[in-house]
Design an enzyme around this catalytic site. Structure first.
Site, mmCIF file in Angstrom:
data_model
loop_
_atom_site.group_PDB
_atom_site.id
_atom_site.type_symbol
_atom_site.label_atom_id
_atom_site.label_comp_id
_atom_site.label_asym_id
_atom_site.label_seq_id
_atom_site.Cartn_x
_atom_site.Cartn_y
_atom_site.Cartn_z
ATOM 1 N N GLY A 245 -32.713 17.826 -46.593
ATOM 2 C CA GLY A 245 -32.581 19.080 -45.845
ATOM 3 C C GLY A 245 -31.141 19.445 -45.581
ATOM 4 O O GLY A 245 -30.808 20.000 -44.530
ATOM 5 N N TYR B 57 -47.053 18.921 -34.948
ATOM 6 C CA TYR B 57 -45.616 18.624 -34.922
ATOM 7 C C TYR B 57 -45.350 17.363 -34.112
ATOM 8 O O TYR B 57 -44.586 16.490 -34.540
ATOM 9 C CB TYR B 57 -44.851 19.807 -34.327
#
Length: 340
Positions: free
Chosen positions: A41, A196
């Site tokens: 990322g 999450y």
């Protein structure tokens, strides 16, 4: 035991609390020349600033990212501030085990060793979706993709002195539930923040469980966990876009914009975990005041050491991905390379 050390027994585990420097910046990072780091990322936010920090101190940084156009812009951004940076792009889509496999094979072919792996990439609070392999998207990207990548890269790390694997968690781990082996993908029970929280607790448990496995096989690699605090990055904006402007997603976007730290400051805990000579495997680095403040070592307590939940996570991860994370086998493979 020195005056700076105190041993405690908490939840049947022994921890050593040491003094930690209460201010730490890129300038405190040792020279990283000659070291190779992979950052997932790395095309924006915390990943970009992590790559920049490592490159600034001389590391060769492999910027692993899905969006190659955005990643190319990130490279130009880094070269604009660190003209002599040694960086390269590699494509990585953590929602695809085939993509993870390709990157790992490239690394095994191109590098003799990896000194730093930072499992940073992630998605947050998005609508229900599935990865290419059928995994719930947040669990698949945030944890299972990194589980697979780490397992495949272990032979490049376990015999590398001072190598470190840093996995990024979140405050959301505190409301996350351990993975249920009968329903790891929340079939019929999906809620964005529940998913999450599960994924970020999985990140936390993965780092702790990996350290136990590395230590038991006497690997030269340490596994650490980092928490960036409340940082103003594109993560919150992506959540808003993905949900079409969900109320809770907008709340966290506004909170990060008004009260969050910069991405550069939010990246310091993972950079410190990856490079501070005084850091050790099994430790957590996070902002001093929970979601804000200097990057410091913080104690791991409570369910961080839930052995049953950690073992279940590793079992589920191996079953879902079809990949065995085997430290002993990785060490044997690494030794065979060195003998040829």
């Amino acid at each position: 035991m020195t005056d700076n050390e105190r041993s405690f027994i908490l939840n049947e585990h022994s921890f050593t609390f040491r003094e930690t420097k209460l201010s730490w910046n890129i300038s405190d990072m040792p020279d990283q020349t000659g070291r190779t780091a992979i950052v997932t990322g790395a095309n924006g936010g915390l990943g970009l600033e992590t790559a920049r920090g490592l490159a600034e101190r001389g590391a060769h940084v492999v910027m692993a990212a899905r969006n190659q156009e955005k990643a190319a812009q990130a490279v130009e951004d880094i070269l604009g501030t660190v003209p002599d940076a040694s960086v390269e792009l590699r494509e990585l889509d953590l929602a695809s085990l085939d993509s993870v496999d390709r990157l790992a094979k490239e690394a095994l072919n191109d590098f003799d060793q990896i000194d730093i792996l930072i499992n940073n990439a992630g998605v947050m609070g998005i609508p229900e979706a599935r990865t290419e392999d059928g995994f719930e998207m947040q669990f698949g990207v945030n944890h299972l993709g990194h589980f697979a990548l780490t397992a495949w890269l272990l032979p490049l790390m376990v015999l590398t002195p001072g190598s470190r694997i840093v996995t990024v968690t979140s405050t959301a781990r505190h409301f996350g539930r351990p993975v249920d082996p009968t329903d790891p993908h929340l079939e019929g029970n999906y809620e964005p923040w529940r998913a999450y929280g599960q994924s970020k607790l999985a990140n936390h448990h993965f780092a702790v469980g990996l350290e136990r496995r590395l230590r038991s096989d006497f690997a030269l690699t340490g596994s650490l966990v980092a928490h960036p605090g409340l940082s103003n990055t594109d993560l919150q904006s992506h959540s808003v876009r993905a949900t079409g402007g969900g109320a809770s997603q907008r709340f966290f976007e506004n909170l990060a914009r008004t009260m969050g730290m910069s991405a550069a400051r939010g990246a310091l805990p993972q950079l410190r975990a990856a490079t501070d000579p005084d850091a050790s495997g099994g430790e957590l680095y996070a902002p001093r005041f929970g979601n804000n403040g200097a990057a410091v070592r913080r104690p791991l307590m409570g369910r961080s050491h839930n052995t049953k939940a950690i073992d279940t996570l590793f079992e589920v991860s191996a079953q879902e991905t079809g990949i065995a994370l085997d430290v002993a086998a990785a060490m044997e493979e690494a030794r065979s390379w060195r003998q040829t």
